[in-house]
Each structure stands twice: as C-alpha cells, then as structure tokens.
Motif scaffolding. Structure first.
Motif, PDB file in Angstrom:
ATOM      1  N   UNK A 295      14.384  -3.439  -7.562  1.00 25.53           N
ATOM      2  CA  UNK A 295      13.540  -2.284  -7.269  1.00 25.53           C
ATOM      3  C   UNK A 295      12.634  -2.523  -6.072  1.00 25.53           C
ATOM      4  N   UNK A 296      11.932  -3.657  -6.096  1.00 21.36           N
ATOM      5  CA  UNK A 296      10.948  -3.929  -5.034  1.00 21.36           C
ATOM      6  C   UNK A 296      11.563  -3.894  -3.636  1.00 21.36           C
ATOM      7  N   UNK A 297      12.714  -4.537  -3.386  1.00 24.14           N
ATOM      8  CA  UNK A 297      13.280  -4.472  -2.022  1.00 24.14           C
ATOM      9  C   UNK A 297      13.572  -3.051  -1.552  1.00 24.14           C
ATOM     10  N   UNK A 298      13.893  -2.157  -2.481  1.00 27.77           N
ATOM     11  CA  UNK A 298      14.210  -0.781  -2.092  1.00 27.77           C
ATOM     12  C   UNK A 298      12.966   0.029  -1.729  1.00 27.77           C
TER      13      UNK A 298
ATOM     14  N   UNK B 274      -6.936  -1.775   0.972  1.00 28.17           N
ATOM     15  CA  UNK B 274      -6.342  -2.939   0.309  1.00 28.17           C
ATOM     16  C   UNK B 274      -6.596  -2.899  -1.194  1.00 28.17           C
ATOM     17  N   UNK B 275      -7.841  -2.610  -1.583  1.00 30.46           N
ATOM     18  CA  UNK B 275      -8.162  -2.530  -3.016  1.00 30.46           C
ATOM     19  C   UNK B 275      -7.349  -1.425  -3.683  1.00 30.46           C
ATOM     20  N   UNK B 276      -7.234  -0.286  -3.008  1.00 34.79           N
ATOM     21  CA  UNK B 276      -6.473   0.836  -3.575  1.00 34.79           C
ATOM     22  C   UNK B 276      -5.010   0.466  -3.778  1.00 34.79           C
ATOM     23  N   UNK B 277      -4.428  -0.268  -2.836  1.00 32.77           N
ATOM     24  CA  UNK B 277      -3.023  -0.648  -2.962  1.00 32.77           C
ATOM     25  C   UNK B 277      -2.808  -1.592  -4.138  1.00 32.77           C
ATOM     26  N   UNK B 278      -3.727  -2.531  -4.344  1.00 41.83           N
ATOM     27  CA  UNK B 278      -3.611  -3.443  -5.481  1.00 41.83           C
ATOM     28  C   UNK B 278      -3.630  -2.681  -6.804  1.00 41.83           C
ATOM     29  N   UNK B 279      -4.405  -1.611  -6.867  1.00 39.02           N
ATOM     30  CA  UNK B 279      -4.492  -0.832  -8.100  1.00 39.02           C
ATOM     31  C   UNK B 279      -3.401   0.232  -8.184  1.00 39.02           C
TER      32      UNK B 279
ATOM     33  N   UNK C 227       8.943   2.061   2.013  1.00 38.66           N
ATOM     34  CA  UNK C 227       8.071   3.175   1.626  1.00 38.66           C
ATOM     35  C   UNK C 227       6.644   2.682   1.386  1.00 38.66           C
ATOM     36  N   UNK C 228       6.513   1.527   0.735  1.00 37.73           N
ATOM     37  CA  UNK C 228       5.197   0.962   0.464  1.00 37.73           C
ATOM     38  C   UNK C 228       4.449   0.672   1.765  1.00 37.73           C
TER      39      UNK C 228
ATOM     40  N   UNK D 178       2.796   8.805  -4.097  1.00 39.76           N
ATOM     41  CA  UNK D 178       3.919   8.648  -3.172  1.00 39.76           C
ATOM     42  C   UNK D 178       4.804   7.471  -3.558  1.00 39.76           C
ATOM     43  N   UNK D 179       4.176   6.420  -4.077  1.00 41.73           N
ATOM     44  CA  UNK D 179       4.950   5.233  -4.427  1.00 41.73           C
ATOM     45  C   UNK D 179       5.799   5.458  -5.673  1.00 41.73           C
ATOM     46  N   UNK D 180       5.231   6.128  -6.680  1.00 47.28           N
ATOM     47  CA  UNK D 180       6.042   6.329  -7.894  1.00 47.28           C
ATOM     48  C   UNK D 180       7.188   7.313  -7.639  1.00 47.28           C
ATOM     49  N   UNK D 181       6.996   8.239  -6.708  1.00 48.30           N
ATOM     50  CA  UNK D 181       8.107   9.109  -6.329  1.00 48.30           C
ATOM     51  C   UNK D 181       9.204   8.318  -5.623  1.00 48.30           C
TER      52      UNK D 181
END
Length: 271
Positions: A195-198, A91-96, A202-203, A164-167
């Motif tokens: 952007x977010x809905x797309x 969870x912490x990693x995802x926030x950052x 993946x997230x 992975x997310x920025x890709x």
C-alpha cells in the motif's frame, strides 16, 4: 426529442412546454431570491461609506507610498517565524493525518463500524473550523505566540491531508495487495510493501500542497496574536503606519510567490 405542429409541419424543439415552464419558473424564483437578498443587504449597508470608498482608498494609497524600506530590517524574524509556523504545523499535521487516513479508508480501517466513523469525525471537525478560529481558541488556552500558531495550523491541516490521503488509499491497485497477501505476508507487511509504495507520490504531493497553503494562512495568524509577520501587520495597522503596512504586504506577497514557486517545482519533480 419533443416537437410541435406548425402550419402542418413538425417543428423540433429542445424542450417540451412543461420543461420550458419549469425552467422559466426556476429563473423567476432565482431572480426573486436575489432581489430579496439584495434588499436585506441594502438595508444593512451604509451606502455613504461605499460611495466614498474610492476617495478613502486613494488617500490610503497616498499615505502608504512609498513603502518604508528601512523597516525591512525589523521583518526578518517575523517572516522566519511565519515560515516556521507553516512548516512545523504541516509536519505535525502529516504525522497525525497518516494514521487517521488509514483508519478512515475502507480497505485499511480496522473496523468500519467503530474506528472509521471516529476517523471521519476527526477529518470533518478539523476541516470545518478555520485556522483563525483555532488560533483564537488556542490563544485563550495556551496564550499568544508562535506555538499557538503552529498548533492552529496543524489542527486545521489534519483533516485536509487525511481526506486526500484516505481517498488515495481507497484508489490503490488491489492486485498488488492480493499478490503480497498470497505470499503469506502479515497485515503490516502488506501495508508496508503493497500500500505505502502506491500512495507515496500522492502523500508527497499533498504534503507540499498543504505547506503552500499554510504559508498563506500563517501570514494572517498574527492578526489575532499567534505570531509571525501578521503580528507586525496588526501593530502597524493599529498605529496607522501605512508605509510600514505597504512594505509588510510586499514582503508577504514575495513570500507567497516564493512558496508557490517552490511548491510547483517540487510537485513537478514528484509527478
């Protein structure tokens, strides 16, 4: 396709003579490198222990079976700590990782000259160091315990999730973004609605996948003092309590199988 003359007849061949010689030279060089490396490994290996390994493994197996089932009552808190380390660290990693990913993606970064290189540096630096090494460093800084394990898992996961997310952000459909921009939407509105809905599927997939990986990694952090069931494993190994070790390994295997099942179900529901 190359060919050569044989008894006045053209015979087709797959490669020219120079290509074949180059290929064989590559194989010869590979074999030479392998033989050299094997000689170096052999010189640094005590082969007596290697040849005696089957007997030692059989002796440990005899000592470790049957597992000490009554010891299971003492593993409830350690396995709970392990799950907490993996979950909180993820969870912490995802926030950052989310803001880092947006700063690293070419189509969302505020600056490709200054901000993007910093974001990429964060991604590379956090991914290049194993979680065990992070745990060792953090234990020296903040002391042993579950908190050090959580922070180690979090730091290790930032680069993985952000990459992975920025890709995924760079691969979005720009037509939707252009359509929302044409309505006069602000930069934040474009990000939220275009952007977010797309990238949400993946997230979600990245989050579940990383949590599954962190379950595995958190089981061994206790070997260096970062809490969890690995701490019980280390203590049992230190006193050669092999029946306890076998039970702990069974519990770890069971926990990993359950996390894999949960991860597969969630990913299947998302996809």
């Amino acid at each position: 396709m190359p060919y050569h003359e044989q008894n006045g007849t053209r015979v087709w061949q797959r490669r020219t003579r120079s290509e074949s010689l180059t290929r064989w030279f590559g194989w010869l060089l590979s074999v030479a490198v392998f033989v050299y490396c094997w000689q170096q490994i052999s010189a640094a290996t005590t082969w007596f222990f290697v040849t005696d390994a089957p007997r030692i493994a059989g002796d440990i197996w005899d000592r470790a079976t049957p597992p000490k089932w009554e010891y299971f009552a003492q593993l409830g808190r350690p396995i709970w700590d392990t799950l907490n380390i993996a979950t909180l660290g993820t969870i912490i990693a995802l926030f950052l990782a989310v803001p880092t990913a947006f700063m690293a993606a070419r189509n969302t970064t505020p600056s490709t000259v200054f901000v993007r290189p910093i974001a990429l540096l964060i991604i590379v630096s956090t991914r290049s160091i194993n979680s065990l090494i992070w745990a060792l460093l953090l234990i020296a800084i903040i002391g042993p315990g579950v908190f050090a394990g959580v922070v180690a898992i979090a730091i290790r996961s930032i680069g993985f999730c952000a990459k992975l997310l920025y890709e995924a952000i760079e691969e979005i459909n720009e037509v939707q973004v252009e359509a929302i921009t044409a309505t006069g939407a602000s930069r934040w509105q474009v990000m939220v609605y275009g952007i977010v809905p797309q990238i949400l599927p993946a997230f979600a997939g990245i989050a579940v996948f990383r949590w599954d990986i962190n379950i595995r990694e958190s089981t061994v952090l206790g070997l260096v003092g970062a809490g969890g069931i690995g701490l019980q494993l280390s203590a049992s190994l230190n006193v050669l309590a092999w029946p306890q070790v076998s039970l702990i390994l069974i519990v770890i295997l069971f926990a990993v199988v359950i996390s894999e099942w949960v991860s597969a179900k969630v990913r299947g529901a998302i996809i």
